[in-house]
Design a protein around this motif. Structure first.
Motif, mmCIF file in Angstrom:
data_model
loop_
_atom_site.group_PDB
_atom_site.id
_atom_site.type_symbol
_atom_site.label_atom_id
_atom_site.label_comp_id
_atom_site.label_asym_id
_atom_site.label_seq_id
_atom_site.Cartn_x
_atom_site.Cartn_y
_atom_site.Cartn_z
ATOM 1 N N CYS A 1 29.248 37.953 55.572
ATOM 2 C CA CYS A 1 29.374 39.297 54.989
ATOM 3 C C CYS A 1 30.070 40.249 55.956
ATOM 4 O O CYS A 1 30.910 41.066 55.546
ATOM 5 N N ARG B 1 24.096 43.034 50.491
ATOM 6 C CA ARG B 1 23.580 41.735 50.948
ATOM 7 C C ARG B 1 23.232 41.792 52.436
ATOM 8 O O ARG B 1 22.243 41.204 52.869
ATOM 9 N N TYR C 1 34.763 45.309 46.780
ATOM 10 C CA TYR C 1 33.748 44.307 47.116
ATOM 11 C C TYR C 1 32.822 44.766 48.241
ATOM 12 O O TYR C 1 31.822 44.107 48.525
ATOM 13 N N CYS D 1 40.256 42.094 52.127
ATOM 14 C CA CYS D 1 39.092 42.173 51.235
ATOM 15 C C CYS D 1 39.046 43.581 50.650
ATOM 16 O O CYS D 1 38.821 44.551 51.368
ATOM 17 N N ASP E 1 28.845 45.431 47.440
ATOM 18 C CA ASP E 1 27.974 44.255 47.286
ATOM 19 C C ASP E 1 27.749 43.551 48.619
ATOM 20 O O ASP E 1 26.639 43.061 48.895
ATOM 21 N N LEU E 2 28.779 43.478 49.454
ATOM 22 C CA LEU E 2 28.608 42.852 50.771
ATOM 23 C C LEU E 2 27.656 43.670 51.633
ATOM 24 O O LEU E 2 26.815 43.103 52.351
ATOM 25 N N ALA F 1 35.640 38.119 46.383
ATOM 26 C CA ALA F 1 34.771 37.267 45.567
ATOM 27 C C ALA F 1 34.424 35.981 46.310
ATOM 28 O O ALA F 1 33.297 35.475 46.196
ATOM 29 N N TYR G 1 34.158 35.638 49.608
ATOM 30 C CA TYR G 1 33.144 36.001 50.610
ATOM 31 C C TYR G 1 31.762 36.125 49.964
ATOM 32 O O TYR G 1 30.748 35.662 50.519
ATOM 33 N N GLN G 2 31.717 36.758 48.804
ATOM 34 C CA GLN G 2 30.436 36.933 48.122
ATOM 35 C C GLN G 2 29.803 35.583 47.784
ATOM 36 O O GLN G 2 28.605 35.369 48.019
ATOM 37 N N ARG G 3 30.585 34.668 47.231
ATOM 38 C CA ARG G 3 30.054 33.368 46.827
ATOM 39 C C ARG G 3 29.643 32.540 48.049
ATOM 40 O O ARG G 3 28.596 31.885 48.037
ATOM 41 N N LEU H 1 26.369 33.767 49.382
ATOM 42 C CA LEU H 1 25.259 33.387 48.512
ATOM 43 C C LEU H 1 24.869 31.924 48.733
ATOM 44 O O LEU H 1 23.671 31.596 48.816
#
Length: 857
Positions: free
Chosen positions: A565, A585, A578, A574, A581-582, A525, A527-529, A532
């Motif tokens: 990512c 992106r 997840y 990780c 989603d990575l 989470a 890494y995702q934020r 972004l």
């Protein structure tokens, strides 16, 4: 540190009976046994939570049932004052213990086992001999004292002189006073209780005398420990610190002065009488209490309930200088509270409440003993009931270390951190959408915690590099204040985002990712934020030097986002959930950056395929209720029943069945074998394949000799503590050695029916080996890796049906959905994991080709 090898003994050989396979499978075509049991899950703060253990009792424990299972002796009305039952998740220690009967009947059965014999005075002797006598000893008191003595023996350095004197005074109490205190302590609240309604007369001959012993004031020596301040909490909560004297419980006389406190002691009938006199109305107890308390906040005027000025003057004069017994029951015109409080207390009689300083002290003892802040009366008795039950447990080394909390200061800071965390959660999660004031308060707490967290981070990294040698750090760190602070910092990043402080949020998120000691489960989470923020905001907040073109600045930060990512996909901590989603992106960023096709990432080998939708037709039954007997709430009940449809099992004699059983029969007709197990087979395979990994020696995770799994299995410390062993086993599974591993474990443990979490001995060895011939080794390794990473969260949400085809050598998972069912997020995650591993997943839609209406009676 005490190390002791424990093994199964002959005197506790497990008693059990083989349960035949359900008729819906094709293993025993002449068998008519019941279908496999449905496994349920319950929600936790982080996702779905499933806990189950092997053994004769295969039902899952639910958190809401605890208080009902150990009702107070001779307390038929269950103490209306006790309050509502709250949902409490089982502790790690509870989850590791076997499934045992812990209801009132089970406890009475154990306590009566040797009631006719002389009762040994020694606690440990009584525990080992399973000997209790009503009125002289109790499993509750013994369990409470076992926790206290264990903590003081191993970790007595965590308590100062005042606290040790409290423990000495506790040991000197008579049995009946100890029993009363423990039973009130197990209620988990510091509320007032009416002594005449406690109902412990079978265990306490003189309740008022026992209460008076607890309420007596005792002196304390001076303490050499100073007052401690912590981030987010400068001083301990008011009323929780031991002063120069103390009592185990408080008197109601002179202490209950507000109408709010007094009215909470009333039964519904008593409250109606008071409400009638006060001229307030309400439909139920809650409304009556609210109305009464609203009234108490207003000043009364002359003429209320027929008062005259002469009556008022007489009352005031009596209260100021006369005998209180002569005071007229009418009220003064100053405030109505005194009248009602006096009247309520005369009705209720003496009340008792556990004194807050001693209550918090004993809660601290239990925190140290259970290594958790969450425990119930079931926690207290399960250890004893487990040790005297006739079961076999795995061989492992018991290790209860005294260095969980190195110093008293660290224990107090850990406690304070938990209180601060609760305050943050209360603002952000428990009271709806937080307003600006709430967000600012959380931001203020974050500002206090963040510097201290960074200091503790360096200390923990030093310990990891120089002190911890056998992987114990992963579990020990869960009891560091830094563990709790990490979660607060994580919540703080959310608040920074709400206030659009993106630059600082990016900085803090980067620091969270740079450390690898705490909350590894959240790394995906983060890494995702971070990616972004870099893609959308950072170009405007930190424009790269030497680049003035806004489009080039955006491209620069998009390239950084792309690298973030990539780092997430390469990070071993990780989680796989997840990755999708990575990867998505990455594909979007590479397209925006116009990276040449030959240089782009190719995720074709891991693209998630959607479940294959199939349709199964059957005959649905709908029950019709007679109109003259329908209750007012019948329509609401019908809506609840609508999600659990009833069908005709045409292949099994035409009887009623669930939608899953109907679909399973259809699959069987197409050559499949299978179970409606909802992950039961996967958990059984995982327990077989990782038996020696589960019980490998790791310090501190085996606190008792009666565990079915290590304490850290349901945490994210399990995987990193055994990374080498787990990865080695995953390679063996992928290379086709799973059958040999299962044979070896089954040969060694099946006869004893050893208690192992998730393992259901009702599955025959031949069935499991046949499943393995159809299960691709690499796919099975992928599923096992997800289980090892997040056993607690991923224990639930698996598709309903587990199927295999011996001719095609294929395993299929099928999620059954009737008309009103929808996929949950956890189910979608498992579908992604399974399809990503190359396993066929079907979404089986049950459609009624005919609907029969039958009489509900």
């Amino acid at each position: 540190m005490v190390l002791q090898s424990w093994g199964a003994t002959d005197h506790n050989a497990m008693l059990g009976r083989a349960v035949p396979h359900p008729a819906s499978t094709k293993f025993h075509n002449d068998d008519t046994g019941p279908a496999a049991k449905r496994l349920k899950t319950f929600e936790s703060t982080d996702g779905e939570d499933s806990r189950d253990v092997s053994g004769d009792e295969y039902a899952l424990r639910t958190p809401n049932a605890y208080r009902d299972e150990t009702a107070d002796s001779e307390d038929e009305d269950a103490l209306e004052d006790e309050g509502k039952v709250t949902s409490i998740r089982p502790t790690e220690l509870e989850s590791a213990l076997p499934q045992v009967k812990t209801d009132k009947e089970a406890i009475e059965e154990y306590e009566a086992m040797r009631a006719a014999e002389d009762v040994p005075e020694d606690l440990k002797t009584r525990l080992s001999q399973r000997s209790w006598t009503k009125g002289k000893s109790s499993i509750y008191v013994d369990a409470f004292n076992l926790a206290l003595e264990t903590v003081l023996e191993d970790e007595g350095h965590l308590f100062d002189e005042k606290e040790m004197e409290v423990f000495n005074q506790w040991r000197a109490l008579e049995y009946e006073a100890q029993y009363l205190y423990v039973r009130l302590f197990l209620r988990k609240t510091s509320a007032w209780y009416r002594i005449n309604r406690l109902g412990y007369y079978g265990d306490i001959a003189d309740l008022p005398a026992a209460a008076q012993v607890l309420q007596s004031v005792r002196q304390l020596p001076k303490s050499s420990a100073g007052t401690q301040s912590n981030p987010g909490e400068l001083t301990p909560p008011e009323g929780t610190v031991l002063e120069s004297n103390f009592s185990f419980a408080d008197f109601s006389e002179g202490t209950i002065t507000s109408l709010e406190e007094a009215s909470s002691l009333l039964t519904l009938e008593e409250l109606k009488t008071i409400a009638k006199e006060a001229k307030v109305q309400g439909k139920n107890k809650s409304e009556l209490l609210k109305a009464l308390r609203r009234m108490s906040q207003r000043q009364s005027g002359l003429g209320w309930v027929g008062l005259k000025r002469s009556d008022s003057e007489h009352t005031v004069a009596s209260e100021s200088g006369g005998n209180e017994n002569d005071v007229d029951d009418s009220m003064s015109d100053m405030n109505r509270d005194k009248h009602f409080v006096r009247k309520i207390m005369a009705s209720t009689g003496s009340c008792i409440r556990l004194s807050l300083p001693t209550l918090k002290l004993f809660e601290r003892v239990h925190l140290v003993f259970y290594r958790s802040t969450e425990w119930t009366d079931k926690s207290l008795t399960t250890i004893i009931l487990a040790r005297i039950s006739r079961r076999n447990f795995p061989d492992y080394i018991v290790s209860r270390s005294a260095n969980i909390f190195p110093t008293r200061s660290e224990l107090l800071e850990f406690e304070a951190a938990l209180r601060t965390q609760f305050k943050v959660d209360n603002i952000l999660e428990f009271n709806g959408n937080p307003g600006k004031g709430g967000l600012e308060e959380v931001l203020s707490i974050f500002d206090e915690v963040y510097p201290r967290w960074k200091v503790l981070l360096k200390e923990e990294q030093r310990k990891e590099d120089r002190v911890y040698e056998t992987g114990e750090g992963a579990y020990l760190r869960r009891f560091s204040p830094a563990w709790v602070y990490t979660r607060i910092v994580h919540k703080g990043t959310y608040v920074l985002g709400r206030f659009k402080m993106y630059e600082r949020e990016h900085e803090v998120t980067s620091v969270l990712l740079n450390q690898q000691l705490f909350h590894a489960a959240r790394r995906g989470a983060w890494y995702q934020r971070k990616a972004l923020l870099e893609e959308h905001y950072m170009y405007n907040l930190q424009p790269p030097s030497g680049i003035s073109d806004p489009e080039q600045q955006k491209r620069h930060w998009k390239r950084i986002s792309l690298r973030t990512c990539e780092a997430g996909l390469q990070d071993k901590d990780c989680h796989m959930i997840y990755h999708y989603d990575l990867q998505r992106r990455i594909r979007k960023l590479e397209k925006n950056l116009k990276i040449p096709k030959r240089e782009q990432h190719d995720f074709g080998h891991v693209l998630l395929s959607q479940p294959v939708e199939v349709t199964v037709e059957g005959i649905q039954l709908k029950k019709e209720y007679p109109t003259n007997k329908r209750r007012v709430s019948a329509q609401g009940e019908e809506r609840q029943r609508s999600t659990k449809t009833i069908w005709v099992d045409e292949a099994e004699g035409g009887g009623e069945c669930s939608v899953e059983a109907m679909c399973l029969s259809d699959y069987r007709s197409r050559g499949f074998k299978g179970y409606h197990a909802e992950g039961g087979i996967i958990r059984t395979l995982f327990a077989y394949l990782f038996y020696d990994v589960l019980f490998v020696y790791i310090p501190n995770v085996f606190q008792t000799a009666y565990q079915t799994c290590p304490l850290d299995l349901h945490t994210d410390a399990f995987f990193p503590s055994r990374a080498s062993e787990i990865n080695h086993r995953l390679v063996e599974i992928a290379n086709g050695s799973a059958a040999d591993i299962i044979r070896a474990v089954d040969e060694r443990e099946r006869e004893k029916r050893t208690c192992i979490i998730g393992l259901n001995w009702d599955f025959e060895l031949d069935d499991l080996l046949e499943i393995l011939t159809c299960f691709d080794g690499q796919a099975l390794a992928t599923v096992c890796k997800v289980m090892a990473q997040e056993y607690r969260v991923r224990g639930g949400g698996m598709p309903d049906l587990f199927l295999w085809d011996t001719e095609k050598k294929e395993v299929v998972f099928s999620e059954v959905k009737s008309e009103n069912d929808r996929l949950s997020d956890t189910q979608r995650l498992w579908i992604h994991v399974l399809t990503g591993a190359g396993i066929r997943v079907e979404l089986c839609n049950a459609v009624a080709r005919e609907v029969k209406v039958i009489n509900a009676e």
